[in-house]
Design an enzyme around this catalytic site. Structure first.
Site, PDB file in Angstrom:
ATOM      1  N   HIS A   1      43.810  40.007  21.529  1.00  0.00           N
ATOM      2  CA  HIS A   1      45.197  40.406  21.769  1.00  0.00           C
ATOM      3  C   HIS A   1      46.202  39.558  20.972  1.00  0.00           C
ATOM      4  O   HIS A   1      47.159  40.066  20.408  1.00  0.00           O
ATOM      5  CB  HIS A   1      45.489  40.320  23.273  1.00  0.00           C
ATOM      6  CG  HIS A   1      46.633  41.167  23.718  1.00  0.00           C
ATOM      7  ND1 HIS A   1      46.687  41.747  24.950  1.00  0.00           N
ATOM      8  CD2 HIS A   1      47.768  41.529  23.093  1.00  0.00           C
ATOM      9  CE1 HIS A   1      47.819  42.438  25.055  1.00  0.00           C
ATOM     10  NE2 HIS A   1      48.485  42.313  23.943  1.00  0.00           N
TER      11      HIS A   1
ATOM     12  N   ASP B   1      45.772  53.362  24.469  1.00  0.00           N
ATOM     13  CA  ASP B   1      45.731  51.932  24.148  1.00  0.00           C
ATOM     14  C   ASP B   1      46.068  51.120  25.394  1.00  0.00           C
ATOM     15  O   ASP B   1      47.144  51.268  25.965  1.00  0.00           O
ATOM     16  CB  ASP B   1      46.755  51.626  23.046  1.00  0.00           C
ATOM     17  CG  ASP B   1      46.675  50.177  22.605  1.00  0.00           C
ATOM     18  OD1 ASP B   1      45.787  49.864  21.794  1.00  0.00           O
ATOM     19  OD2 ASP B   1      47.465  49.358  23.108  1.00  0.00           O
TER      20      ASP B   1
ATOM     21  N   TYR C   1      47.813  43.877  30.588  1.00  0.00           N
ATOM     22  CA  TYR C   1      48.766  44.863  31.105  1.00  0.00           C
ATOM     23  C   TYR C   1      48.522  45.069  32.610  1.00  0.00           C
ATOM     24  O   TYR C   1      49.343  45.673  33.301  1.00  0.00           O
ATOM     25  CB  TYR C   1      48.664  46.213  30.393  1.00  0.00           C
ATOM     26  CG  TYR C   1      48.900  46.206  28.898  1.00  0.00           C
ATOM     27  CD1 TYR C   1      49.488  45.120  28.254  1.00  0.00           C
ATOM     28  CD2 TYR C   1      48.544  47.309  28.125  1.00  0.00           C
ATOM     29  CE1 TYR C   1      49.688  45.135  26.880  1.00  0.00           C
ATOM     30  CE2 TYR C   1      48.756  47.323  26.746  1.00  0.00           C
ATOM     31  CZ  TYR C   1      49.315  46.236  26.133  1.00  0.00           C
ATOM     32  OH  TYR C   1      49.513  46.258  24.772  1.00  0.00           O
TER      33      TYR C   1
ATOM     34  N   LYS D   1      41.994  45.030  25.219  1.00  0.00           N
ATOM     35  CA  LYS D   1      42.184  43.781  24.467  1.00  0.00           C
ATOM     36  C   LYS D   1      41.793  42.548  25.275  1.00  0.00           C
ATOM     37  O   LYS D   1      41.981  42.504  26.491  1.00  0.00           O
ATOM     38  CB  LYS D   1      43.658  43.660  24.026  1.00  0.00           C
ATOM     39  CG  LYS D   1      44.188  44.927  23.364  1.00  0.00           C
ATOM     40  CD  LYS D   1      45.562  44.757  22.761  1.00  0.00           C
ATOM     41  CE  LYS D   1      46.135  46.110  22.352  1.00  0.00           C
ATOM     42  NZ  LYS D   1      46.799  46.839  23.440  1.00  0.00           N
TER      43      LYS D   1
END
Ligand code: A2P
Length: 316
Positions: free
Chosen positions: A111, A50, A55, A80
């Site tokens: 997200h 994931d 990120y 996302k």
């Protein structure tokens, strides 16, 4: 010591695709940590990774997937859509795939149900940011007085729901959506998301959301299933007694509790031993399952991940 086995359970999405029930989370992992953790996880047997654009580690995550030597179709990959790109999710997905070095992802999620103002943005640095107004508040792309007039998550989902037809993602869903926000999609006559990924652990059991999504065929995914960084659950005495009785860690009890509840679980770790440990399933007895379920009554409900998207009512 109980018998520990690698997790191999899957759950069927509304598309018919199977999603491995246990996956690796990658939030707050540096480039090097993310690369090593993903590579190690895949070697240990994980087949579900994931990630997310924000990120800022899609590059190393994708490289580890490619370097693993495991056929692409055997790995379930999620990324996302960040809030700066709600008005053009297809372009955002293309950029994510470029960073990942992959031709497609298995799942693409909105997200957060919150869009940001991103006029004139063109670079990764701009897209992967949290834009602010001059006064330091978050620059939301949302008209609080008249949400229907401005941009809103229904408009984003209207674009995202059709992305599987491009072949760039196999399935689509949302993340951090409340029951009310899911109901808003339904009321607008839009397609039902395949997945809703939310914070979910014994101190935030999300019973109402789980009941609703089950009725609608939406698969729930648990992020921060261990209670996130510096989790209060790592030192919880009730959990420790249960964990000791099986010869496992508190984290393993938490993961097995979540697996028994029947949704996707995404523990994050960058530590090789913990990545392996988190992948082990064992039979959690009903009486221990019930004790973990009851923790929220002992300790009180606690949401741990609360970003400031004010004034947008993310969780109501
Ligand atoms: P680390 O990455 O150093 O292992 P969550 O998945 O709920 O967000 O929790 C992630 C946090 O829990 C990270 O700080 C992670 O640190 C830590 N963690 C992950 N697995 C374990 C484990 N098995 N035992 C203890 N801490 C863990």
């Amino acid at each position: 010591m109980v018998q520990l086995n690698n997790s191999n359970a899957t759950i069927k999405l509304s598309t018919g695709a199977l999603i491995p029930q246990l996956g690796l989370g990658t939030w707050r992992s540096t480039d090097e940590e993310a690369y090593n953790a993903v590579l190690h996880a895949l070697k240990a047997g994980y087949r579900h990774i994931d990630s997310a654009a924000i990120y800022k580690n899609e590059g190393p995550v994708g490289k580890a997937i490619r370097d693993s030597g495991i056929p692409r179709e055997d790995i379930f990959v999620t990324t996302k859509l960040w809030g700066t790109q709600h008005r053009d999710p297809k372009f955002a997905l293309e950029l994510s795939l470029k960073r990942l070095g992959l031709d497609y992802v298995d799942l693409y999620l909105i997200h957060w149900p919150v869009a940001f103002k991103a006029d004139g943005f063109t670079t990764d640095e701009q897209f992967l940011s949290i834009p602010e107004n001059p006064d330091g508040t978050r620059a939301l792309d949302w008209n609080q007085e008249d949400p229907e007039a401005g941009w809103n998550f229904k408009k984003t989902w209207e674009l995202v729901q059709d992305l599987p037809t491009t072949g760039l993602t196999k399935a689509v869903g949302v993340s951090n959506f409340s029951v009310n926000n899911l109901k808003a999609l339904e009321a607008a006559g839009l397609k039902t998301p395949s997945v809703n990924q939310v914070e979910l652990h014994p101190l935030l059991p999300q019973n109402e959301l789980i009941k609703y999504t089950k009725e609608k065929g939406i698969v729930i995914e648990a992020y921060s299933p261990l209670g996130s960084q510096d989790s209060p659950l790592f030192t919880n005495k009730t959990l420790k007694v249960i964990a000791d009785s099986y010869g496992v860690s508190n984290a393993q009890v938490l993961i097995n509790w979540a697996l028994k509840r029947g949704y996707v679980v995404l523990p994050k770790s960058v530590n090789p031993a913990r990545v392996e440990e988190n992948f082990k399933v064992f039979g959690l007895k009903q009486e221990d399952f019930d004790k973990v379920t009851n923790l929220v009554n002992e300790v009180g409900e606690k949401r741990l991940i609360v970003p400031n998207w004010s004034p947008f009512p993310t969780f109501e």
